[in-house]
Design a protein around this motif. Sequence first.
Motif, PDB file in Angstrom:
ATOM      1  N   ASP A   1      -9.279  -2.735  11.938  1.00  0.00           N
ATOM      2  CA  ASP A   1      -7.838  -2.983  11.838  1.00  0.00           C
ATOM      3  C   ASP A   1      -7.416  -4.104  12.784  1.00  0.00           C
ATOM      4  O   ASP A   1      -8.266  -4.716  13.450  1.00  0.00           O
ATOM      5  CB  ASP A   1      -7.040  -1.695  12.067  1.00  0.00           C
ATOM      6  CG  ASP A   1      -6.929  -1.272  13.517  1.00  0.00           C
ATOM      7  OD1 ASP A   1      -7.617  -1.842  14.406  1.00  0.00           O
ATOM      8  OD2 ASP A   1      -6.135  -0.361  13.790  1.00  0.00           O
TER       9      ASP A   1
ATOM     10  N   ILE B   1     -12.166   1.255  10.678  1.00  0.00           N
ATOM     11  CA  ILE B   1     -11.379   2.005   9.706  1.00  0.00           C
ATOM     12  C   ILE B   1     -12.342   2.822   8.845  1.00  0.00           C
ATOM     13  O   ILE B   1     -13.149   2.247   8.112  1.00  0.00           O
ATOM     14  CB  ILE B   1     -10.560   1.073   8.792  1.00  0.00           C
ATOM     15  CG1 ILE B   1      -9.642   0.165   9.621  1.00  0.00           C
ATOM     16  CG2 ILE B   1      -9.765   1.891   7.784  1.00  0.00           C
ATOM     17  CD1 ILE B   1      -8.931  -0.889   8.798  1.00  0.00           C
TER      18      ILE B   1
ATOM     19  N   ALA C   1      -8.637  -3.633   1.187  1.00  0.00           N
ATOM     20  CA  ALA C   1      -8.056  -2.333   0.860  1.00  0.00           C
ATOM     21  C   ALA C   1      -7.142  -2.560  -0.341  1.00  0.00           C
ATOM     22  O   ALA C   1      -6.316  -3.464  -0.329  1.00  0.00           O
ATOM     23  CB  ALA C   1      -7.253  -1.806   2.044  1.00  0.00           C
TER      24      ALA C   1
ATOM     25  N   LEU D   1      -2.580   2.792   5.469  1.00  0.00           N
ATOM     26  CA  LEU D   1      -2.606   1.768   6.509  1.00  0.00           C
ATOM     27  C   LEU D   1      -1.172   1.301   6.719  1.00  0.00           C
ATOM     28  O   LEU D   1      -0.336   1.402   5.820  1.00  0.00           O
ATOM     29  CB  LEU D   1      -3.488   0.588   6.104  1.00  0.00           C
ATOM     30  CG  LEU D   1      -4.989   0.834   6.076  1.00  0.00           C
ATOM     31  CD1 LEU D   1      -5.718  -0.399   5.539  1.00  0.00           C
ATOM     32  CD2 LEU D   1      -5.510   1.196   7.459  1.00  0.00           C
TER      33      LEU D   1
ATOM     34  N   ILE E   1      -3.535   3.652   0.268  1.00  0.00           N
ATOM     35  CA  ILE E   1      -4.774   2.998  -0.152  1.00  0.00           C
ATOM     36  C   ILE E   1      -5.455   3.855  -1.212  1.00  0.00           C
ATOM     37  O   ILE E   1      -5.649   5.055  -1.008  1.00  0.00           O
ATOM     38  CB  ILE E   1      -5.720   2.787   1.057  1.00  0.00           C
ATOM     39  CG1 ILE E   1      -5.009   2.035   2.186  1.00  0.00           C
ATOM     40  CG2 ILE E   1      -7.001   2.077   0.624  1.00  0.00           C
ATOM     41  CD1 ILE E   1      -4.420   0.694   1.797  1.00  0.00           C
TER      42      ILE E   1
ATOM     43  N   PRO F   1      -7.643  -5.706   5.787  1.00  0.00           N
ATOM     44  CA  PRO F   1      -7.569  -4.647   6.789  1.00  0.00           C
ATOM     45  C   PRO F   1      -7.375  -5.173   8.209  1.00  0.00           C
ATOM     46  O   PRO F   1      -6.788  -4.493   9.044  1.00  0.00           O
ATOM     47  CB  PRO F   1      -8.897  -3.903   6.647  1.00  0.00           C
ATOM     48  CG  PRO F   1      -9.746  -4.717   5.759  1.00  0.00           C
ATOM     49  CD  PRO F   1      -8.888  -5.691   5.047  1.00  0.00           C
TER      50      PRO F   1
ATOM     51  N   TRP G   1     -11.386   0.993  -1.693  1.00  0.00           N
ATOM     52  CA  TRP G   1     -11.874  -0.086  -0.837  1.00  0.00           C
ATOM     53  C   TRP G   1     -12.834  -0.946  -1.631  1.00  0.00           C
ATOM     54  O   TRP G   1     -13.601  -0.439  -2.439  1.00  0.00           O
ATOM     55  CB  TRP G   1     -12.595   0.495   0.387  1.00  0.00           C
ATOM     56  CG  TRP G   1     -11.657   1.138   1.346  1.00  0.00           C
ATOM     57  CD1 TRP G   1     -11.252   2.432   1.361  1.00  0.00           C
ATOM     58  CD2 TRP G   1     -10.984   0.500   2.424  1.00  0.00           C
ATOM     59  NE1 TRP G   1     -10.367   2.646   2.382  1.00  0.00           N
ATOM     60  CE2 TRP G   1     -10.186   1.476   3.053  1.00  0.00           C
ATOM     61  CE3 TRP G   1     -10.970  -0.799   2.916  1.00  0.00           C
ATOM     62  CZ2 TRP G   1      -9.392   1.185   4.160  1.00  0.00           C
ATOM     63  CZ3 TRP G   1     -10.174  -1.081   4.014  1.00  0.00           C
ATOM     64  CH2 TRP G   1      -9.403  -0.093   4.622  1.00  0.00           C
TER      65      TRP G   1
END
Length: 133
Positions: A8, A14, A51, A21, A31, A61, A34
Amino acid sequence: MSVELPRDAEGREIPLDTVVLFSRSGEAHNIVRWIYTTDFETWTESNMWRAIAENHRALDPELMYLTPPDSWEKLEDDLGKIANNPGEVVCAYFGREISDCDGCKLESCECACSNAYLRDVIERIRKLRGEDE
């Protein structure tokens, strides 16, 4: 090839099961999945995490936060807790019951709680003013 977890804006890893987020303004983004880009994808930079939010937006991210970022309003609220609990300034500031030290942020601190509390306030002010960047 090893792939590291995404990080992050504060450099924290993460976990891939993270479902929310936060933007710099504190806005929550749900989210849904990914994506790790590879060298074969020409539409984006390679070897990067993205994300995907529920609105189908791809988020970087490294520009997001695992927890809502600090703000002047949050600092003001935390300091305001003291006015409602003048008997125990430090515990009130950290949102804890009086002398409930188990699991407290200051539990391992070798200094007085009041010193650590003041250092925390000063550090937050400096970060919010952009001095520690």
